[in-house]
Enzyme design. Structure first.
Site, mmCIF file in Angstrom:
data_model
loop_
_atom_site.group_PDB
_atom_site.id
_atom_site.type_symbol
_atom_site.label_atom_id
_atom_site.label_comp_id
_atom_site.label_asym_id
_atom_site.label_seq_id
_atom_site.Cartn_x
_atom_site.Cartn_y
_atom_site.Cartn_z
ATOM 1 N N ARG A 88 0.806 -1.126 -0.079
ATOM 2 C CA ARG A 88 0.118 0.200 -0.032
ATOM 3 C C ARG A 88 0.727 1.237 0.095
ATOM 4 O O ARG A 88 0.140 2.334 0.086
ATOM 5 C CB ARG A 88 -0.819 0.047 1.331
ATOM 6 C CG ARG A 88 -2.357 -0.468 0.996
ATOM 7 C CD ARG A 88 -3.007 -0.615 2.412
ATOM 8 N NE ARG A 88 -4.482 -0.453 2.145
ATOM 9 C CZ ARG A 88 -5.258 -1.424 2.474
ATOM 10 N NH1 ARG A 88 -4.913 -2.720 2.547
ATOM 11 N NH2 ARG A 88 -6.544 -1.036 2.567
ATOM 12 N N ARG A 127 -21.243 -2.900 3.760
ATOM 13 C CA ARG A 127 -20.350 -4.127 3.794
ATOM 14 C C ARG A 127 -20.529 -5.021 5.031
ATOM 15 O O ARG A 127 -20.400 -4.469 6.131
ATOM 16 C CB ARG A 127 -18.756 -3.939 3.315
ATOM 17 C CG ARG A 127 -18.142 -5.180 4.022
ATOM 18 C CD ARG A 127 -16.485 -4.776 3.357
ATOM 19 N NE ARG A 127 -15.788 -3.959 4.066
ATOM 20 C CZ ARG A 127 -14.627 -3.565 3.472
ATOM 21 N NH1 ARG A 127 -14.102 -4.131 2.526
ATOM 22 N NH2 ARG A 127 -13.954 -2.542 3.958
ATOM 23 N N ARG A 161 -17.123 -4.384 10.281
ATOM 24 C CA ARG A 161 -15.882 -3.920 10.785
ATOM 25 C C ARG A 161 -16.177 -2.496 11.540
ATOM 26 O O ARG A 161 -16.915 -1.681 10.709
ATOM 27 C CB ARG A 161 -14.917 -3.613 9.677
ATOM 28 C CG ARG A 161 -14.446 -5.043 9.189
ATOM 29 C CD ARG A 161 -13.639 -5.181 7.935
ATOM 30 N NE ARG A 161 -12.819 -3.977 7.683
ATOM 31 C CZ ARG A 161 -12.237 -3.811 6.548
ATOM 32 N NH1 ARG A 161 -12.078 -4.444 5.421
ATOM 33 N NH2 ARG A 161 -11.442 -2.856 6.548
HETATM 34 P P1 ADP Z 1 -9.900 -2.457 2.914
HETATM 35 O O1 ADP Z 1 -10.605 -3.771 2.673
HETATM 36 O O2 ADP Z 1 -11.186 -1.351 3.069
HETATM 37 O O3 ADP Z 1 -9.318 -1.947 1.768
HETATM 38 P P2 ADP Z 1 -8.147 -3.766 4.665
HETATM 39 O O4 ADP Z 1 -8.987 -4.636 5.320
HETATM 40 O O5 ADP Z 1 -7.518 -4.150 3.377
HETATM 41 O O6 ADP Z 1 -9.180 -2.676 4.051
HETATM 42 O O7 ADP Z 1 -7.304 -2.859 5.620
HETATM 43 C C1 ADP Z 1 -7.918 -2.561 6.848
HETATM 44 C C2 ADP Z 1 -7.014 -1.466 7.544
HETATM 45 O O8 ADP Z 1 -5.864 -2.484 7.899
HETATM 46 C C3 ADP Z 1 -6.535 -0.293 6.737
HETATM 47 O O9 ADP Z 1 -7.226 0.822 6.701
HETATM 48 C C4 ADP Z 1 -5.085 -0.117 7.295
HETATM 49 O O10 ADP Z 1 -5.241 0.648 8.819
HETATM 50 C C5 ADP Z 1 -4.575 -1.575 7.866
HETATM 51 N N1 ADP Z 1 -3.802 -2.248 6.438
HETATM 52 C C6 ADP Z 1 -4.204 -3.297 5.831
HETATM 53 N N2 ADP Z 1 -3.290 -3.497 4.988
HETATM 54 C C7 ADP Z 1 -2.151 -2.466 5.207
HETATM 55 C C8 ADP Z 1 -1.104 -2.177 4.475
HETATM 56 N N3 ADP Z 1 -0.705 -2.792 3.435
HETATM 57 N N4 ADP Z 1 -0.398 -0.909 4.955
HETATM 58 C C9 ADP Z 1 -0.694 -0.453 6.102
HETATM 59 N N5 ADP Z 1 -1.707 -0.707 6.628
HETATM 60 C C10 ADP Z 1 -2.585 -1.831 6.072
HETATM 61 P P1 ADP Z 2 -12.129 -4.485 -0.705
HETATM 62 O O1 ADP Z 2 -11.808 -5.765 -0.267
HETATM 63 O O2 ADP Z 2 -11.583 -3.816 -1.677
HETATM 64 O O3 ADP Z 2 -12.135 -3.468 0.305
HETATM 65 P P2 ADP Z 2 -14.944 -5.712 -0.622
HETATM 66 O O4 ADP Z 2 -14.469 -6.879 -1.529
HETATM 67 O O5 ADP Z 2 -14.926 -6.186 0.618
HETATM 68 O O6 ADP Z 2 -13.653 -4.742 -1.038
HETATM 69 O O7 ADP Z 2 -16.034 -5.099 -1.074
HETATM 70 C C1 ADP Z 2 -16.721 -4.037 -0.683
HETATM 71 C C2 ADP Z 2 -17.991 -4.025 -0.603
HETATM 72 O O8 ADP Z 2 -18.813 -3.996 -1.609
HETATM 73 C C3 ADP Z 2 -18.807 -5.514 -0.280
HETATM 74 O O9 ADP Z 2 -19.959 -5.420 0.532
HETATM 75 C C4 ADP Z 2 -19.019 -6.504 -1.348
HETATM 76 O O10 ADP Z 2 -20.021 -7.313 -1.438
HETATM 77 C C5 ADP Z 2 -19.300 -5.000 -2.258
HETATM 78 N N1 ADP Z 2 -18.979 -5.168 -3.701
HETATM 79 C C6 ADP Z 2 -17.676 -5.799 -4.107
HETATM 80 N N2 ADP Z 2 -17.683 -5.805 -5.485
HETATM 81 C C7 ADP Z 2 -18.708 -4.977 -5.735
HETATM 82 C C8 ADP Z 2 -19.165 -4.701 -7.296
HETATM 83 N N3 ADP Z 2 -18.301 -4.850 -8.401
HETATM 84 N N4 ADP Z 2 -20.228 -4.118 -7.431
HETATM 85 C C9 ADP Z 2 -21.061 -3.864 -6.300
HETATM 86 N N5 ADP Z 2 -20.773 -4.157 -4.963
HETATM 87 C C10 ADP Z 2 -19.399 -4.829 -4.703
#
Ligand code: ADP
Ligand code: ADP
Ligand code: ZN
Length: 216
Positions: A88, A127, A161
């Protein structure tokens, strides 16, 4: 095969990573999931990470690089893996390059999932996941077939979350644009960057990603 899924919070990385894992057996490595497990277990790393995560800030490079470097040494990663949420920052990307070259591994593709910021807030705030099997759902985009019953395991309890609220999403999006977006030119230069339209339906995005992965 080593693949990175790159995209802002809510882009669909986790959703697509689970599908790819099911189809190809490529193991999903999510730093977000690993950090949440550390928070839940109240480890030292988890306690430090929690403050950053609750505030919608990135956890330090040192912590996440440490977690990933240990994880990819494990036996199940031998045939390759799919990185979801890592790297990231450019510092994390260069650390990953070093880790891979030390193991004589090469990065095959970085898949950028492009989604408008407006859609992201709705995706993140809607979500939720099954508390038992972790299957992902959304309040309006992807509901379980039976009302309140997980499609996969039949469980009726779900989790949201703590960081999936409007204020934190704004801060996470800022972090994405300032610290993570510079990875796009970084990987473009390396010749591994591929883009998919993340605004399309979940099935359509899977189709686009499979078309990329079929080349490897
Ligand atoms: P999202 O699905 O919304 O992209 P993640 O589950 O990947 O979020 O990450 C949740 C949180 O965990 C981030 O907002 C950050 O605080 C931390 N995090 C996850 N991956 C990283 C990374 N590669 N570097 C720094 N922080 C991270
Ligand atoms: P990320 O891991 O990048 O943070 P998620 O896979 O958790 O994202 O997706 C975020 C939310 O959006 C989830 O509730 C998922 O069901 C929904 N979602 C994911 N892909 C799509 C899409 N192409 N169109 C609409 N909703 C989506
Ligand atoms: Zn379930």
């Amino acid at each position: 095969m080593i693949i990175i899924l790159l995209g802002p919070p809510g882009a669909g990385k986790g959703t697509q990573a689970q599908r790819i894992q099911k189809k190809s057996g490529l193991i999903q490595l999510s730093t977000g999931d690993m950090l949440r497990a550390a928070v839940h277990a109240k480890t030292k790393v988890g306690m430090i990470a929690k403050e950053y995560m609750d505030a919608g800030k990135l956890v330090t490079d040192e912590i996440v690089v440490g977690i990933i470097s240990e994880r990819i040494m494990e036996e199940d990663c031998r045939k390759g893996f799919l990185l979801d949420g890592f790297p990231r920052t450019v510092k994390q990307a260069t650390a990953l390059d070093v880790m891979l070259s030390e193991k004589s591994l090469t990065l095959d593709a970085v898949i950028e999932m492009r989604v408008n910021d407006d859609a992201l807030v709705d995706r993140v705030t809607g979500r939720y996941t099954c508390s038992e099997c972790n299957e992902g759902y959304h309040d309006s985009n992807l509901k379980p077939k039976g009302d309140g019953i997980c499609d996969v395991c039949g469980n009726t309890n779900f989790n949201r979350r703590a960081d999936d609220n409007r204020e934190t999403v704004v801060s996470r999006l800022e972090a994405y644009h300032s610290l993570t977006a510079p990875l796009l030119p970084y990987y473009e230069k390396a010749g591994v960057l591929k883009g998919v339209d993340g605004m399309a339906s979940i099935d359509d995005v899977t189709f686009q990603i499979n078309a990329i992965l079929d080349n490897f």
